[in-house]
Design a protein around this motif. Structure first.
Motif, short mmCIF file in Angstrom:
data_model
loop_
_atom_site.label_atom_id
_atom_site.label_comp_id
_atom_site.label_asym_id
_atom_site.label_seq_id
_atom_site.Cartn_x
_atom_site.Cartn_y
_atom_site.Cartn_z
N PHE A 51 -2.03 89.98 171.75
CA PHE A 51 -1.05 89.06 171.17
C PHE A 51 -1.69 88.17 170.10
O PHE A 51 -0.98 87.64 169.23
CB PHE A 51 -0.41 88.20 172.26
N GLY A 52 -3.01 88.00 170.15
CA GLY A 52 -3.66 87.17 169.16
C GLY A 52 -3.58 87.74 167.75
O GLY A 52 -3.60 86.98 166.78
N GLN A 53 -3.46 89.06 167.63
CA GLN A 53 -3.33 89.67 166.31
C GLN A 53 -1.98 89.38 165.67
O GLN A 53 -1.82 89.54 164.47
CB GLN A 53 -3.54 91.19 166.42
N ARG A 54 -0.99 88.98 166.49
CA ARG A 54 0.35 88.70 165.96
C ARG A 54 0.60 87.22 165.73
O ARG A 54 1.65 86.86 165.22
CB ARG A 54 1.40 89.26 166.93
N LEU A 55 -0.34 86.38 166.12
CA LEU A 55 -0.16 84.95 165.92
C LEU A 55 -0.30 84.59 164.43
O LEU A 55 -1.01 85.27 163.70
CB LEU A 55 -1.21 84.17 166.73
N LEU A 100 -18.29 82.26 170.08
CA LEU A 100 -17.09 82.13 169.24
C LEU A 100 -17.31 82.76 167.87
O LEU A 100 -16.40 83.36 167.29
CB LEU A 100 -16.71 80.67 169.09
N GLY A 101 -18.53 82.60 167.32
CA GLY A 101 -18.81 83.23 166.04
C GLY A 101 -18.71 84.75 166.11
O GLY A 101 -18.14 85.39 165.22
N GLY A 102 -19.23 85.34 167.20
CA GLY A 102 -19.12 86.78 167.36
C GLY A 102 -17.69 87.24 167.55
O GLY A 102 -17.25 88.24 166.97
N LEU A 103 -16.93 86.52 168.38
CA LEU A 103 -15.52 86.88 168.59
C LEU A 103 -14.71 86.75 167.30
O LEU A 103 -13.84 87.58 167.00
CB LEU A 103 -14.91 85.99 169.67
N PHE A 104 -14.99 85.69 166.54
CA PHE A 104 -14.28 85.51 165.28
C PHE A 104 -14.60 86.63 164.30
O PHE A 104 -13.72 87.12 163.58
CB PHE A 104 -14.64 84.16 164.68
N ALA A 105 -15.86 87.05 164.26
CA ALA A 105 -16.24 88.15 163.36
C ALA A 105 -15.50 89.43 163.73
O ALA A 105 -15.02 90.16 162.85
CB ALA A 105 -17.75 88.36 163.42
N LEU A 106 -15.40 89.74 165.02
CA LEU A 106 -14.68 90.94 165.44
C LEU A 106 -13.18 90.81 165.15
O LEU A 106 -12.52 91.80 164.80
CB LEU A 106 -14.91 91.18 166.94
N TYR A 107 -12.66 89.61 165.30
CA TYR A 107 -11.23 89.40 165.06
C TYR A 107 -10.88 89.59 163.60
O TYR A 107 -9.92 90.32 163.26
CB TYR A 107 -10.85 88.00 165.54
N VAL A 108 -11.62 88.94 162.71
CA VAL A 108 -11.29 89.04 161.29
C VAL A 108 -11.61 90.42 160.73
O VAL A 108 -11.00 90.85 159.75
CB VAL A 108 -12.03 87.96 160.47
N ARG A 109 -12.54 91.12 161.36
CA ARG A 109 -12.81 92.49 160.91
C ARG A 109 -11.59 93.37 161.11
O ARG A 109 -11.30 94.24 160.28
CB ARG A 109 -14.01 93.05 161.68
N ARG A 110 -10.87 93.14 162.18
CA ARG A 110 -9.67 93.95 162.45
C ARG A 110 -8.47 93.48 161.63
O ARG A 110 -7.68 94.31 161.16
CB ARG A 110 -9.33 93.89 163.94
N ARG A 111 -8.32 92.17 161.44
CA ARG A 111 -7.11 91.64 160.83
C ARG A 111 -7.25 91.41 159.33
O ARG A 111 -6.33 91.71 158.57
CB ARG A 111 -6.72 90.34 161.51
N TRP A 112 -8.37 90.85 158.88
CA TRP A 112 -8.54 90.52 157.46
C TRP A 112 -9.81 91.11 156.88
O TRP A 112 -10.35 90.60 155.90
CB TRP A 112 -8.58 88.99 157.27
N LEU A 132 -9.89 92.04 153.06
CA LEU A 132 -9.94 90.90 152.15
C LEU A 132 -11.33 90.29 152.11
O LEU A 132 -11.86 89.98 151.03
CB LEU A 132 -8.91 89.86 152.57
N LEU A 133 -11.95 90.10 153.26
CA LEU A 133 -13.25 89.45 153.30
C LEU A 133 -14.35 90.34 152.73
O LEU A 133 -15.39 89.84 152.29
CB LEU A 133 -13.60 89.04 154.73
N ARG A 134 -14.14 91.65 152.76
CA ARG A 134 -15.14 92.55 152.17
C ARG A 134 -14.92 92.74 150.66
O ARG A 134 -15.67 93.48 150.03
CB ARG A 134 -15.09 93.90 152.86
N SER A 135 -13.93 92.10 150.09
CA SER A 135 -13.67 92.23 148.66
C SER A 135 -14.78 91.57 147.86
O SER A 135 -15.52 90.72 148.38
CB SER A 135 -12.32 91.61 148.30
N PRO A 136 -14.94 91.93 146.58
CA PRO A 136 -16.01 91.33 145.76
C PRO A 136 -15.84 89.82 145.63
O PRO A 136 -14.75 89.27 145.75
CB PRO A 136 -15.84 92.03 144.41
N LEU A 137 -16.98 89.16 145.37
CA LEU A 137 -16.99 87.71 145.28
C LEU A 137 -16.42 87.20 143.97
O LEU A 137 -16.19 86.01 143.83
CB LEU A 137 -18.43 87.20 145.45
N ARG A 138 -16.13 88.06 143.03
CA ARG A 138 -15.76 87.68 141.66
C ARG A 138 -14.99 86.36 141.60
O ARG A 138 -14.24 86.02 142.50
CB ARG A 138 -14.89 88.78 141.05
#
Length: 405
Positions: free
Chosen positions: A78-82, A148-160, A163-169
């Protein structure tokens, strides 16, 4: 499949670690709220902190309980839908409050071992708390930050992750330069104060480490925000968005959260109990640090929102081009009317039979039915049409051939 299983196991292990790390702190705080003195030595100011200290303890219990809810949202589907903001705010607060502890406490432990002595300053067990309380609580905070840092990294890897892997331009920076200048001016008093305490040769070692950590986060907030907004990274650079965004976002959260927390302690009087500076100059410094952290965070959020909008527009444009390309593709051969002839022939059935079955019979009158003892009427479509007569579908004068006979 194996990768997904590994991710699930890592997520479960990190969640268990975060929950376990919260339990010692919650246990101590609940004991103190109930009137106990677990870990508080005789003569400590914490034994009679009054209503202000009780309120601060109640607030910290609520904050640590929020960590448990946050862990649940990061590991359950359910956290992915929040809404993203509903998770971003508590994560931002956790990063801001736990970030300095995760850096300063290990350094304090190492220097304490090298000095072969106990803590000093605020950590003196004869003043506030027993020595084991500091070790237990701040070890738990450090583990919370890592989990929490590890959980957040896994969460944003699935959801965003895309976007986060996009170039820094360099992103759109219209109107951001003025606000960035205001944020830098606001953070100057805090930067000078932290640097001064860190370089004070007469100060306690643990306090100097803490102030140096805050000074480092101040520099990271300024440099990270400047790189994200005005970095001018070449388009062919391999630099990605997420390292700069996480560094600048965490540093900005540290400035805002600790500036607000110290200001709250100074205004409420609870900070005086633990030896916090609460004179008028310190309060203005805390307020300026809070303002600077909020401004840096707002600039980062604005840049991230614009990048997400640009990426969504590009994806929609690519989808539109794909639709146009499919529309321009060669079409199959068609009949005279310009549309493909529908195929109604079934396997094993002649085409003529299929055509006859698909042709509806013309309406006939009840009198056209064959009568008993007469010759059988013609059954072909042409004969039926001849009997039906005119356009009205009714019988013609004279009746059917059978009736004339």
């Amino acid at each position: 499949m194996d990768d997904m299983d590994d991710m699930d196991r890592a997520r479960a292990a990190l969640a268990a670690g975060a929950v376990t790390a919260c339990l010692p702190y919650l246990t101590l705080k609940l004991n103190w709220l109930a009137g106990g003195h677990l870990g508080i030595p005789e003569g400590s100011p914490l034994r009679d902190g009054g209503a202000a200290l009780w309120s601060v303890n109640a607030l910290t219990v609520a904050m640590d309980a929020t960590v448990l809810l946050l862990v649940l949202a990061l590991v359950r589907p359910f956290g992915q839908r929040l809404p993203g903001l509903l998770l971003a705010l508590p994560l931002w607060g956790a990063a801001g409050l736990l970030g300095p502890i995760a850096v300063a406490f290990p350094l304090q432990a190492v220097t304490g071992v090298l000095r072969s002595g106990g803590g000093s300053g605020d950590g003196d067990p004869g003043r506030l708390l027993e020595g084991w309380v500091w070790t237990l609580v701040y070890t738990g905070f450090t583990l919370q930050a890592l989990a929490l840092g590890g959980l957040f990294a896994l969460y944003v890897r699935r959801r965003w992750g895309a976007l986060l892997r996009s170039p820094l331009r360099t992103g759109a920076t219209e109107g951001a330069a003025a606000w960035a200048a205001v944020a830098v001016l606001a953070v100057l008093p805090a930067a000078v104060s932290h640097t001064d305490f860190a370089l004070d040769s007469g100060g306690a070692g643990d306090r100097r480490i803490v102030e140096a950590t805050f000074a480092a986060y101040t520099v990271l907030a300024v440099l990270g925000t400047a790189r994200l907004l005005h970095g001018g990274t070449p388009r062919r650079s391999r630099a990605r968005l997420w390292p700069t965004l996480i560094t600048a976002g965490t540093a900005s959260a540290v400035l805002a959260c600790w500036g607000g927390w110290l200001l709250l302690g100074s205004l409420s009087g609870g900070g005086r109990t633990v030896g916090q500076h609460d004179d008028r100059a310190a309060e203005w410094t805390y307020a300026a640090q809070l303002l600077a952290g909020l401004l840096f965070t707002a600039l980062l959020a604005r840049a991230l929102r614009r990048r997400a909008a640009v990426r969504s527009a590009r994806l929609r444009a690519a989808a539109s081009r794909a639709v146009v390309h499919r529309a321009d593709a060669p079409r199959p051969a068609t009949g005279r009317t310009g549309s493909p002839r529908p195929v109604t022939r079934q396997a094993g059935v002649p085409e003529a039979a299929t055509h006859r079955a698909a042709t509806p019979p013309a309406p006939t009158h009840q009198a056209d039915a064959p009568r008993a003892g007469t010759a059988q009427a013609a059954t072909t479509p042409r004969a039926a049409a001849g009997r039906a007569g005119g356009a009205g579908g009714g019988p013609q004068p004279g009746g059917t051939p059978a009736s004339r006979r």
